[in-house]
Design a protein around this motif. Structure first.
Motif, PDB file in Angstrom:
ATOM      1  N   GLU A  17      -3.405  -4.921   9.493  1.00 22.93           N
ATOM      2  CA  GLU A  17      -4.220  -3.980  10.242  1.00 22.93           C
ATOM      3  C   GLU A  17      -3.924  -2.541   9.818  1.00 22.93           C
ATOM      4  OE1 GLU A  17      -4.524  -2.434  14.730  1.00 22.93           O
ATOM      5  OE2 GLU A  17      -4.475  -4.594  14.492  1.00 22.93           O
ATOM      6  N   GLU A  18      -2.654  -2.205   9.677  1.00 26.66           N
ATOM      7  CA  GLU A  18      -2.292  -0.855   9.253  1.00 26.66           C
ATOM      8  C   GLU A  18      -2.763  -0.575   7.836  1.00 26.66           C
ATOM      9  OE1 GLU A  18       1.874  -0.295   9.789  1.00 26.66           O
ATOM     10  OE2 GLU A  18       1.791  -0.682  11.925  1.00 26.66           O
ATOM     11  N   VAL A  19      -2.677  -1.584   6.981  1.00 27.64           N
ATOM     12  CA  VAL A  19      -3.124  -1.425   5.597  1.00 27.64           C
ATOM     13  C   VAL A  19      -4.623  -1.188   5.560  1.00 27.64           C
ATOM     14  CG1 VAL A  19      -3.344  -2.574   3.364  1.00 27.64           C
ATOM     15  CG2 VAL A  19      -1.241  -2.811   4.675  1.00 27.64           C
ATOM     16  N   ASP A  71      -6.472   0.116   7.918  1.00 28.87           N
ATOM     17  CA  ASP A  71      -6.716   1.466   8.436  1.00 28.87           C
ATOM     18  C   ASP A  71      -6.401   2.522   7.381  1.00 28.87           C
ATOM     19  OD1 ASP A  71      -7.487   0.422  10.865  1.00 28.87           O
ATOM     20  OD2 ASP A  71      -5.513   0.721  11.800  1.00 28.87           O
ATOM     21  N   PHE A  72      -5.290   2.333   6.667  1.00 31.75           N
ATOM     22  CA  PHE A  72      -4.880   3.272   5.624  1.00 31.75           C
ATOM     23  C   PHE A  72      -5.918   3.313   4.505  1.00 31.75           C
ATOM     24  CE2 PHE A  72      -2.795   3.966   1.524  1.00 31.75           C
ATOM     25  CZ  PHE A  72      -2.277   5.229   1.726  1.00 31.75           C
ATOM     26  N   SER A  95      -9.127   5.007   5.664  1.00 30.38           N
ATOM     27  CA  SER A  95      -9.034   6.455   5.812  1.00 30.38           C
ATOM     28  C   SER A  95      -9.029   7.180   4.468  1.00 30.38           C
ATOM     29  CB  SER A  95      -7.777   6.832   6.605  1.00 30.38           C
ATOM     30  OG  SER A  95      -6.614   6.531   5.857  1.00 30.38           O
ATOM     31  N   GLU A 108     -11.758  -2.785   2.489  1.00 34.39           N
ATOM     32  CA  GLU A 108     -10.754  -3.848   2.502  1.00 34.39           C
ATOM     33  C   GLU A 108     -10.825  -4.694   1.238  1.00 34.39           C
ATOM     34  OE1 GLU A 108      -9.409  -7.535   5.401  1.00 34.39           O
ATOM     35  OE2 GLU A 108     -10.856  -6.076   6.099  1.00 34.39           O
TER      36      GLU A 108
END
Length: 88
Positions: free
Chosen positions: A1-3, A5-6, A9, A14
């Motif tokens: 999930e963090e990846v 989002d990163f 941004s 994905e």
């Protein structure tokens, strides 16, 4: 999930290619190691990131060359002063 989002941004989906992710990783590493910092304005796509990496590495090389020239000049000046002191 963090990846996810990163990547999102920074303009990467994905399912973005490995090369785009590799360029992004290299961009961040070079930005950190050259101590340029990220600031308020930073590269957002692959072309900008590659251009910034080239400019940062060019800046590092120019700065290193200038420091080398200053050191060489100082060493030459010191050698000349020693030779004059010995000659007296």
């Amino acid at each position: 999930e963090e990846v996810v989002d990163f990547l999102g941004s920074h303009g990467l989906a994905e399912d973005s290619g490995v090369m785009q992710q590799y360029v992004l990783a290299c961009y961040f590493i070079i930005t950190i190691f050259t101590t340029v910092g990220f600031g308020d304005i930073s590269a957002t796509n692959t072309v900008e990131q590659v251009a910034c990496m080239v400019l940062m590495m060019t800046g590092v090389c120019v700065f290193g060359t200038l420091l080398s020239e200053v050191q060489t000049g100082m060493a030459e000046m010191r050698r000349t002063m020693r030779e004059k002191a010995v000659a007296m």
